[in-house]
Design a protein around this motif. Sequence first.
Motif: not given
Length: 338
Positions: A34-36, A61-69, A74-81, A124-127
Motif C-alpha cells: 500500500y502507499y499514501i 479553517s483549512d482542510k487536508v487529506g490523505i489517500t491510502i491505496t 484483500k481488504d485492509k484496515n489501517f491506523e492513522v495517527n 482490495a485494489h482500491q483507494s
Amino acid sequence: MKKLKKYKKIILLCFFFSVFFLGGISAKAASPAYYITPIFSEHQTKAVTTFFDLRWTPNKSDKVGITITNNTDKDKNFEVNVNKARTNSNGVVNYTDSSKESLKSEQPTITSMVDFPDSVTVPAHQSQTVYSTINFPENDFNGIKMAGVVVKEKGTNTKSQNVISYALPLIIRGNIDQRPTSEITFGKFDLKQNNFHTFALKLPISNEKETLLKDTQVQVKIINSANSTVWKKNAKFLMTPETSFTYNQAINKRLDAGKYKVQLIVRHAGNVWKSTQNLTISAQKAKKIAKTVPKGSLFSYLKKPIVLVIVTILGTLLVIALSIAIWSYTKKGKSSNN
C-alpha cells in the motif's frame, strides 16, 4: 581452451541468474502493498509537494487529506495517527512517538488541531481518502508547529523491521514571519552503559520555543582534572520545536577513574548555549568502560603508517601476480588450441 570456455559459460549463467533474481526483487519492491498520497489545501506552500506545509490563518479553517491505496488482494484496515515531531536520542527527527504532547505555549498543540479518523478500511485494489479539518484560533502566531501523519496496517508494530509504515510531515508556519527568540536549556548529564558493547553520555536538551533549529552544531567534550580534553565529538542535527530529548552520545575511549567535566556546546545561527557539568567515574565504572573498548583492533592496527605501507605493497604484488597468472593461463589455452 575448452576449460576457459566452460568457465566463461558459468560466469555468464551466474550473471544472467543474478540479473533475473534481482530484477524479480526490484519488481516486487516497485509495487508496495500500500502507499499514501497527500491531498493539499489551498494554503499549502506552493514550492512544497512532498509533505504538508501550511500557513497559519487566524480564525479560519483549512482542510487536508490523505489517500491510502491498497494494492493487495484483500481488504485492509489501517491506523492513522498524528504525532508531534520530536528530535530523538540520535539527533534525528522522529514522527512515530505517540506520547502525549506537552503544552508550553499559549497556542493549542498541533496534535489537538489535526484530527484524522483513527482507522480506515480500504477494499482490495482500491483507494480511500480521508480528511482533517484544521481550525485556527483567532490569535496571531509567530512560531512553527511540526507533526507527522503516520499510517500503518492495523495490528502491526511500527518498531518491527518487517512492517511498512508511512509518515507524512505536517508543518504549520505562523502568519508572523518573525520567529521567537531561540532558547536552549540543559538537564543533568550522566554516563551510563547503553548495552553490553557501549557506554554513552546521556545529555538532556530542551528547545523551549516553537522554533525549528536546522543545522544545529553540537560539540561534546570530556575534560580531565588537569583541564585537558581527553575525548571530543562533533555532531549536527535538527531540533524540532518545543522538544525535550536526551541526546545519546556513545564514547569509544577508555577513561581512568577520577573526576572529569562534561562540556556540551550547542550552536545555531550565531547563538551559543553551553553547559559544563561535573562527572565522577568510579573505579568500578572505569573497569566496565574498559571492557567495552578493546585495547587494539585490526582496523586501528592497519591505520599505523608502516603497516599501511606494507599492506599496500603486498596488495599490489598480489594483484600483479593474479594478472600474470590469468594472462599466462589464457596464452597457454590459445597455444594448445592452435
